[in-house]
Design a protein around this motif. Structure first.
Motif, PDB file in Angstrom:
ATOM      1  N   PHE A  89       0.818  -1.209   0.000  1.00 22.05           N
ATOM      2  CA  PHE A  89       0.000   0.000   0.000  1.00 22.05           C
ATOM      3  C   PHE A  89       0.859   1.270   0.000  1.00 22.05           C
ATOM      4  CE2 PHE A  89      -3.386  -2.899   1.254  1.00 22.05           C
ATOM      5  CZ  PHE A  89      -4.491  -2.357   0.607  1.00 22.05           C
ATOM      6  N   LEU A  90       1.739   1.382   0.981  1.00 20.36           N
ATOM      7  CA  LEU A  90       2.518   2.614   1.098  1.00 20.36           C
ATOM      8  C   LEU A  90       3.474   2.806  -0.073  1.00 20.36           C
ATOM      9  CD1 LEU A  90       3.350   2.804   4.911  1.00 20.36           C
ATOM     10  CD2 LEU A  90       1.651   4.073   3.605  1.00 20.36           C
ATOM     11  N   ARG A  91       3.962   1.740  -0.648  1.00 15.91           N
ATOM     12  CA  ARG A  91       4.847   1.871  -1.815  1.00 15.91           C
ATOM     13  C   ARG A  91       4.122   2.485  -3.010  1.00 15.91           C
ATOM     14  NH1 ARG A  91       7.260  -3.700  -3.282  1.00 15.91           N
ATOM     15  NH2 ARG A  91       8.003  -2.440  -5.046  1.00 15.91           N
ATOM     16  N   PHE A  92       2.800   2.327  -3.038  1.00 12.92           N
ATOM     17  CA  PHE A  92       2.012   2.815  -4.173  1.00 12.92           C
ATOM     18  C   PHE A  92       0.913   3.769  -3.703  1.00 12.92           C
ATOM     19  CE2 PHE A  92       3.385  -1.596  -4.995  1.00 12.92           C
ATOM     20  CZ  PHE A  92       4.281  -1.357  -6.026  1.00 12.92           C
ATOM     21  N   LYS A  93       1.270   4.609  -2.724  1.00 11.19           N
ATOM     22  CA  LYS A  93       0.263   5.535  -2.206  1.00 11.19           C
ATOM     23  C   LYS A  93      -0.149   6.574  -3.254  1.00 11.19           C
ATOM     24  CE  LYS A  93       3.637   8.676  -0.114  1.00 11.19           C
ATOM     25  NZ  LYS A  93       4.042   9.350   1.144  1.00 11.19           N
ATOM     26  N   ASP A  94       0.703   6.821  -4.257  1.00 11.16           N
ATOM     27  CA  ASP A  94       0.338   7.766  -5.312  1.00 11.16           C
ATOM     28  C   ASP A  94      -0.820   7.250  -6.167  1.00 11.16           C
ATOM     29  OD1 ASP A  94       2.330   9.440  -4.449  1.00 11.16           O
ATOM     30  OD2 ASP A  94       3.826   8.654  -5.840  1.00 11.16           O
ATOM     31  N   TYR A 102      -3.172   4.321  12.483  1.00 14.75           N
ATOM     32  CA  TYR A 102      -3.331   5.758  12.253  1.00 14.75           C
ATOM     33  C   TYR A 102      -2.175   6.306  11.415  1.00 14.75           C
ATOM     34  CZ  TYR A 102      -3.903  10.731  13.169  1.00 14.75           C
ATOM     35  OH  TYR A 102      -4.061  12.085  13.028  1.00 14.75           O
ATOM     36  N   THR A 103      -0.965   5.854  11.704  1.00 18.58           N
ATOM     37  CA  THR A 103       0.190   6.284  10.910  1.00 18.58           C
ATOM     38  C   THR A 103       0.032   5.882   9.456  1.00 18.58           C
ATOM     39  OG1 THR A 103       1.593   6.056  12.878  1.00 18.58           O
ATOM     40  CG2 THR A 103       2.697   6.194  10.749  1.00 18.58           C
ATOM     41  N   PHE A 104      -0.479   4.669   9.227  1.00 20.79           N
ATOM     42  CA  PHE A 104      -0.686   4.226   7.848  1.00 20.79           C
ATOM     43  C   PHE A 104      -1.769   5.054   7.149  1.00 20.79           C
ATOM     44  CE2 PHE A 104      -3.495   1.734   5.105  1.00 20.79           C
ATOM     45  CZ  PHE A 104      -2.642   1.481   4.043  1.00 20.79           C
ATOM     46  N   LEU A 105      -2.856   5.306   7.845  1.00 17.38           N
ATOM     47  CA  LEU A 105      -3.941   6.077   7.225  1.00 17.38           C
ATOM     48  C   LEU A 105      -3.465   7.472   6.814  1.00 17.38           C
ATOM     49  CD1 LEU A 105      -6.967   5.135   9.540  1.00 17.38           C
ATOM     50  CD2 LEU A 105      -6.521   4.334   7.219  1.00 17.38           C
ATOM     51  N   VAL A 106      -2.695   8.105   7.691  1.00 20.14           N
ATOM     52  CA  VAL A 106      -2.199   9.442   7.365  1.00 20.14           C
ATOM     53  C   VAL A 106      -1.232   9.383   6.189  1.00 20.14           C
ATOM     54  CG1 VAL A 106      -0.842  11.380   8.233  1.00 20.14           C
ATOM     55  CG2 VAL A 106      -2.554  10.310   9.701  1.00 20.14           C
ATOM     56  N   ALA A 107      -0.355   8.369   6.184  1.00 19.14           N
ATOM     57  CA  ALA A 107       0.643   8.281   5.114  1.00 19.14           C
ATOM     58  C   ALA A 107       0.017   7.901   3.776  1.00 19.14           C
ATOM     59  CB  ALA A 107       1.716   7.258   5.500  1.00 19.14           C
ATOM     60  N   PHE A 108      -1.013   7.057   3.791  1.00 19.03           N
ATOM     61  CA  PHE A 108      -1.570   6.553   2.532  1.00 19.03           C
ATOM     62  C   PHE A 108      -2.634   7.481   1.951  1.00 19.03           C
ATOM     63  CE2 PHE A 108      -4.456   3.840   0.035  1.00 19.03           C
ATOM     64  CZ  PHE A 108      -3.546   3.306  -0.870  1.00 19.03           C
ATOM     65  N   ILE A 158      -9.687  11.567   7.847  1.00 21.09           N
ATOM     66  CA  ILE A 158      -8.897  10.383   8.201  1.00 21.09           C
ATOM     67  C   ILE A 158      -9.168   9.975   9.642  1.00 21.09           C
ATOM     68  CG2 ILE A 158      -6.534   9.569   8.559  1.00 21.09           C
ATOM     69  CD1 ILE A 158      -5.695  11.215   6.143  1.00 21.09           C
ATOM     70  N   SER A 159      -9.329  10.941  10.538  1.00 19.97           N
ATOM     71  CA  SER A 159      -9.644  10.627  11.937  1.00 19.97           C
ATOM     72  C   SER A 159     -11.003   9.939  12.051  1.00 19.97           C
ATOM     73  CB  SER A 159      -9.616  11.905  12.779  1.00 19.97           C
ATOM     74  OG  SER A 159      -8.336  12.503  12.745  1.00 19.97           O
ATOM     75  N   ARG A 160     -11.964  10.397  11.263  1.00 20.69           N
ATOM     76  CA  ARG A 160     -13.278   9.733  11.289  1.00 20.69           C
ATOM     77  C   ARG A 160     -13.180   8.308  10.742  1.00 20.69           C
ATOM     78  NH1 ARG A 160     -15.023  14.936   9.559  1.00 20.69           N
ATOM     79  NH2 ARG A 160     -15.226  14.227   7.387  1.00 20.69           N
ATOM     80  N   HIS A 161     -12.376   8.116   9.717  1.00 20.66           N
ATOM     81  CA  HIS A 161     -12.168   6.759   9.205  1.00 20.66           C
ATOM     82  C   HIS A 161     -11.532   5.869  10.268  1.00 20.66           C
ATOM     83  CE1 HIS A 161     -13.619   8.137   5.517  1.00 20.66           C
ATOM     84  NE2 HIS A 161     -12.492   8.327   4.832  1.00 20.66           N
ATOM     85  N   PHE A 162     -10.578   6.410  11.014  1.00 21.09           N
ATOM     86  CA  PHE A 162      -9.942   5.625  12.070  1.00 21.09           C
ATOM     87  C   PHE A 162     -10.955   5.238  13.145  1.00 21.09           C
ATOM     88  CE2 PHE A 162      -7.958   5.397  16.218  1.00 21.09           C
ATOM     89  CZ  PHE A 162      -6.922   4.504  16.005  1.00 21.09           C
ATOM     90  N   THR A 163     -11.779   6.186  13.537  1.00 20.26           N
ATOM     91  CA  THR A 163     -12.789   5.887  14.556  1.00 20.26           C
ATOM     92  C   THR A 163     -13.743   4.805  14.075  1.00 20.26           C
ATOM     93  OG1 THR A 163     -12.629   8.169  15.333  1.00 20.26           O
ATOM     94  CG2 THR A 163     -14.562   6.911  16.013  1.00 20.26           C
ATOM     95  N   TYR A 164     -14.089   4.852  12.798  1.00 23.04           N
ATOM     96  CA  TYR A 164     -14.968   3.820  12.246  1.00 23.04           C
ATOM     97  C   TYR A 164     -14.296   2.446  12.291  1.00 23.04           C
ATOM     98  CZ  TYR A 164     -17.663   1.154   8.823  1.00 23.04           C
ATOM     99  OH  TYR A 164     -18.407   0.181   8.195  1.00 23.04           O
ATOM    100  N   ILE A 165     -13.020   2.409  12.046  1.00 24.23           N
ATOM    101  CA  ILE A 165     -12.310   1.124  12.038  1.00 24.23           C
ATOM    102  C   ILE A 165     -12.193   0.558  13.444  1.00 24.23           C
ATOM    103  CG2 ILE A 165     -10.055   0.058  11.580  1.00 24.23           C
ATOM    104  CD1 ILE A 165      -9.732   1.998   9.242  1.00 24.23           C
ATOM    105  N   PHE A 166     -11.950   1.401  14.451  1.00 17.48           N
ATOM    106  CA  PHE A 166     -11.601   0.903  15.780  1.00 17.48           C
ATOM    107  C   PHE A 166     -12.729   1.030  16.803  1.00 17.48           C
ATOM    108  CE2 PHE A 166      -7.223   0.829  14.406  1.00 17.48           C
ATOM    109  CZ  PHE A 166      -6.643  -0.142  15.212  1.00 17.48           C
ATOM    110  N   ASP A 167     -13.877   1.539  16.456  1.00 16.36           N
ATOM    111  CA  ASP A 167     -14.884   1.754  17.494  1.00 16.36           C
ATOM    112  C   ASP A 167     -15.308   0.448  18.153  1.00 16.36           C
ATOM    113  OD1 ASP A 167     -16.166   0.781  15.291  1.00 16.36           O
ATOM    114  OD2 ASP A 167     -17.774   2.282  15.270  1.00 16.36           O
ATOM    115  N   GLN A 168     -15.495  -0.613  17.392  1.00 15.81           N
ATOM    116  CA  GLN A 168     -15.872  -1.900  17.986  1.00 15.81           C
ATOM    117  C   GLN A 168     -14.727  -2.484  18.812  1.00 15.81           C
ATOM    118  OE1 GLN A 168     -17.247  -4.441  14.810  1.00 15.81           O
ATOM    119  NE2 GLN A 168     -19.261  -3.460  14.734  1.00 15.81           N
ATOM    120  N   THR A 169     -13.504  -2.289  18.351  1.00 19.17           N
ATOM    121  CA  THR A 169     -12.357  -2.806  19.103  1.00 19.17           C
ATOM    122  C   THR A 169     -12.192  -2.044  20.410  1.00 19.17           C
ATOM    123  OG1 THR A 169     -11.303  -3.310  16.981  1.00 19.17           O
ATOM    124  CG2 THR A 169      -9.911  -3.337  18.933  1.00 19.17           C
TER     125      THR A 169
END
Length: 668
Positions: free
Chosen positions: A317-322, A450-456, A466-477
Motif C-alpha cells: 500500500f505505502l509503496r504505491f500511495k500515489d 493511524y500512521t498508515f492512514l495518514v501516510a496513505f 482520516i480521523s473519522r475513518h480511524f474511529t470507524y475502524i476501531f470503534d468496535q475494538t
C-alpha cells in the motif's frame, strides 16, 4: 730592422704590412686606451702561421658562405677585421726614428702625437730589458718562434691535413644543413598545427553558439512538445506493464500531461492538442481500471487467515500511495468506494484479532479479591503479633501488599503477551496483567493504523476525515477493550490493582501523545472513567469496613483486669493499612494533589486512627501508659512500612505519623 723579418716581403717594398700579425714580437692589444701592444712573455709560443692561415683561409670561408647560401639559411656570416695599429709605427712614436739596416728608402714615420698619463700607466713586459736594449738586441734572442719559409716537402706534408680538415668542415656543414632543414620542416609543421588549432577553436566556438541556441529553443519548445506528444513507451507501460515504481513514475507523467492539457483546453486549441486529448483520456481510464484491480486485490489479501496486515500495508500500500491520490483526483467516487472497502476490511480484521486475543487473556488465572478482603473485615487467621519496627509483606496474593506488582510500570519490555503464551500460561496473576497486555497491544496497533492512514490517504483526504475513518475502524475494538476493563474491575476489591490500572492508562496516554496519535484519546478517557469510580468505590468500602469495626467496639473503657491481659502489639488493621498505604504512596510518587485517591486516602486514615483510639480505650482504658504504648507501636509500624517511599504525598503522610508518634511517646 722589422721589415727584413716579414716572409715573402720584398726588401724594397714600402707597402703597409698585412693584417696578420703573427710574426710580430709583440702581442696585439685591443684596449681603447692607446695603440700599444704588450710584448710576448718569454717561454710562451705564439700561434703558428698555419693556425692563422686556417682561421683566415679564404677557400674555407667561401665554402661555408656558399654552403649556407645554397641551403637558404638566414644566418649572418660574421668575420673579424684586424684594425690594430702596426707595431713598427707604435715603436716609432715611442722611440723616435731609428736607423734601418735596409738601404731601401722608408717612408718617414709620423711624429708621436703625445703620451698621456694612461699611456704612462700602461705596463709592458719587455723581459727585463730597457727599450734601448730591446731595440738593439739580436732578434734571435727575443723571438722564440721564428717564421721559416715553408718548403715543398712541408707543404706536401700539410696538404693531406688541410684536406682532411676541409672534408670535416664540409661534413659539418652538411649536418648543419640537415639540421636546418629539419628545423625548417618542424617550423612549418608547427605553423600547420597552429592553423589547425585555430580552426578547431573557431569550430568549437561555432558549435558552442549553436548549442546555446538549441538549448534556448529547447527550453522554449520542450514543454510544449511534451504536452503535445505521448511516447509509445508510456502507452505500453500503462496498458500492459507490471505495477511497480516505474509504472508509478509513468503514471505521474501521464497525470502531469493531462493537467497541462486541461489548462490549455481553455485556450484556442491546435490540431495537435485536439489529437492528444482523447489519447490522454483513454490512458487515464486504463490506469484507473488497473489501479482499482490492484487495490482490490490487496484488500482481499488482508482477509486471508493468519496474515499480518502491517506487512501488506508497508509493502503493497505505502509503496504505491500515489495510486490512490491519482484515483481520488480523476475518479473520486471510485476512490471513496475503495476507501470504504478498506475500512470495512480493517474493522473486521481488528475486531476479529482482538476478540481472539481477549479470549486468550480470559484464560489467565487471576487472584480473586472480593469484599471479604476489605480492610476492616474480621479474620482471625490474618491477625499478627508484629512488634514495633517489623515489616511484613504478606503472601504474594495479599490484597494490601504491593510487592513487585509495580514493576509493570518500570518494565522496559513493551511487548504484549502473545495469544499462544496466554493460552499456555498457568501462573496466577493480578488484574493489571491482562489489562496491560490488551491495552498495550491495542495502543500499538492503533498507532500503526493511524500512521498508515495518514501516510496513505493524505493529502488526498483531510486529517479530520482520516480521523473519522480511524474511529470507524476501531470503534468496535475500543468497545471490546472497555468491556474487558469493566469485566476485570466490576467485582474486585483490589484497590492497588485498580490504581495500577489507572497508572498504566496514564502511561498509555503519555505514550500516545509522544507518538502524536490523538485519535485514541477518547478510548483512554473512557477507560479512566471506568477505573476511577471503581477505585473510589473500593476505598469507600475499606472506610466503611473500618468504620463498622470501630462501631462494634464497646463505648466504655475496659476494666483493669482486661487491660492487664490485653496485648499492646499492633493491630491487624494497622498492618493492612500500613501495607496498603505503602502501595498507594509508591504508585503516587509523581501524582498531583487533585487526584481522587488523595481525598480517599485521607478519609481512610481518619477512620483507622479513630479505630485505634477507640480500640485502645476499650481494651486498655484502665492503663493509660499501656494504651499510649499500644498507639505508639501502631504508629511506629506504619512509619516503618512507609519509610522507603518518596514523593510529596509520602512526605506528608510520614510527617503526620511522626507527629502522632511523638504525641504518645512521652507516656509510653
Amino acid at each position: 730592422m722589422w721589415l727584413d723579418r716579414r716572409p715573402g716581403q720584398h726588401p724594397g717594398s714600402a707597402a703597409p704590412p698585412p693584417n696578420n700579425r703573427s710574426v710580430s714580437p709583440l702581442p696585439q692589444r685591443t684596449s681603447s686606451r692607446g695603440p700599444y701592444l704588450a710584448p710576448q712573455r718569454p717561454g710562451l709560443n705564439t700561434r703558428g702561421s698555419s693556425a692563422l692561415s686556417l682561421v683566415s683561409n679564404d677557400s674555407s670561408s667561401s665554402l661555408l658562405a656558399s654552403a649556407k647560401k645554397t641551403n637558404g639559411s638566414s644566418l649572418r656570416q660574421s668575420s673579424t677585421v684586424d684594425d690594430a695599429p702596426d707595431p713598427e709605427e707604435v715603436l716609432a712614436r715611442i722611440l723616435g726614428q731609428f736607423p734601418s739596416t735596409n738601404t731601401t728608402q722608408q717612408p718617414e714615420a709620423k711624429p708621436a702625437s703625445g703620451i698621456t698619463e694612461d699611456d704612462l700607466d700602461f705596463d709592458v713586459d719587455f723581459g727585463g730589458l730597457t727599450l734601448t736594449e730591446l731595440a738593439g738586441s739580436d732578434v734571435s734572442s727575443r723571438q722564440v718562434d721564428n717564421y721559416k719559409p715553408q718548403s715543398v716537402q712541408d707543404y706536401e706534408r700539410d696538404k693531406a691535413k688541410f684536406e682532411d680538415l676541409h672534408r670535416s668542415i664540409r661534413a659539418c656543414d652538411d649536418i648543419l644543413s640537415s639540421v636546418e632543414s629539419n628545423l625548417t620542416n618542424f617550423r612549418n609543421d608547427l605553423a600547420a598545427v597552429s592553423a589547425d588549432i585555430e580552426s578547431l577553436q573557431a569550430r568549437s566556438e561555432a558549435l558552442n553558439v549553436r548549442l546555446e541556441n538549441r538549448k534556448a529553443v529547447e527550453k522554449g519548445l520542450g514543454p510544449l512538445v511534451e504536452e503535445l506528444s505521448v511516447s509509445p513507451l508510456v502507452i505500453t507501460t500503462i496498458a500492459e506493464g507490471h505495477i511497480d515504481e516505474t509504472w508509478v513514475k509513468v503514471l505521474a507523467e501521464v497525470d502531469k500531461r493531462a493537467t497541462a492539457h486541461k489548462k490549455n483546453a481553455q485556450q484556442p486549441q491546435s490540431k495537435a492538442l485536439a489529437d492528444v486529448g482523447p489519447l490522454l483520456e483513454k490512458l487515464i481510464l486504463k490506469a484507473i481500471g488497473r489501479i482499482r484491480d490492484f487495490l482490490v486485490a490487496q484488500i482481499k489479501a488482508l482477509r486471508s487467515p493468519h496474515i499480518n496486515a502491517q506487512i501488506i500495508q508497508q509493502q503493497n500500500f505505502l509503496r504505491f500511495k500515489d495510486l490512490f491520490a491519482f484515483l481520488q483526483k480523476h475518479q473520486p467516487t471510485l476512490a471513496g468506494e475503495i476507501c470504504q472497502a478498506y475500512m470495512n476490511t480493517m474493522r473486521w480484521y481488528y475486531l476479529n484479532q482482538f476478540t481472539r486475543y481477549k479470549q486468550s487473556l480470559d484464560k489467565l488465572k487471576l487472584h480473586i479479591i472480593d469484599k471479604n478482603d476489605a480492610m476492616g473485615h474480621e479474620d482471625t487467621s490474618r491477625r499478627t503479633t508484629v512488634l514495633s519496627g517489623s515489616k511484613l509483606g504478606g503472601a504474594p496474593h495479599d490484597a494490601f501488599s504491593i510487592g513487585r506488582r509495580n514493576e509493570l510500570l518500570k518494565s522496559k519490555d513493551q511487548i504484549a503477551m502473545s495469544s499462544y503464551l496466554a493460552d499456555e500460561d498457568q501462573t496466577t496473576h493480578y488484574l493489571e496483567v491482562p489489562f496491560r497486555n490488551f491495552n498495550l497491544a491495542l495502543v500499538d496497533n492503533a498507532t500503526a493504523e493511524y500512521t498508515f492512514l495518514v501516510a496513505f490517504f493524505s493529502p488526498a483526504l483531510s486529517l479530520s476525515l482520516i480521523s473519522r475513518h480511524f474511529t470507524y475502524i476501531f470503534d468496535q475494538t475500543f468497545a471490546l477493550g472497555q468491556a474487558l476493563t469493566k469485566q476485570l474491575v466490576s467485582d474486585t476489591y483490589d484497590g492497588l490493582g485498580l490504581l495500577l490500572c489507572v497508572r498504566l492508562n496514564q502511561h498509555f496516554a503519555f505514550e500516545l501523545q509522544r507518538r502524536r496519535v490523538p485519535v485514541v484519546d477518547g478510548y483512554i478517557n473512557g477507560t479512566a472513567m471506568v477505573l476511577w469510580p471503581r477505585l473510589q468505590s473500593v476505598m469507600d468500602a475499606h472506610c466503611e469496613s473500618v468504620k463498622t469495626l470501630t462501631s462494634a467496639l464497646p463505648n466504655k473503657a475496659g476494666s483493669a483486669s482486661q487491660a492487664k491481659t490485653a496485648s499492646a502489639a499492633p493491630h491487624v488493621v494497622t498492618q493492612r493499612f500500613g501495607q496498603f498505604l505503602h502501595g498507594v504512596l509508591a504508585l503516587s510518587a509523581e501524582a498531583g494533589d487533585d487526584e481522587p485517591i488523595v481525598s480517599s486516602l485521607h478519609r481512610l486514615r481518619i477512620e483507622v486512627e479513630a479505630f485505634l483510639a477507640k480500640h485502645s480505650q476499650a481494651q486498655l482504658g484502665a492503663d493509660s501508659r499501656k494504651r499510649d504504648r499500644f498507639l505508639y507501636n501502631n504508629y511506629s509500624l506504619i512509619l516503618t512500612i512507609i519509610s522507603d517511599v518518596s514523593g510529596k504525598l509520602a512526605t506528608e503522610q510520614q510527617d503526620h505519623f511522626e507527629s502522632l508518634k511523638a504525641s504518645v511517646q512521652e507516656n509510653s
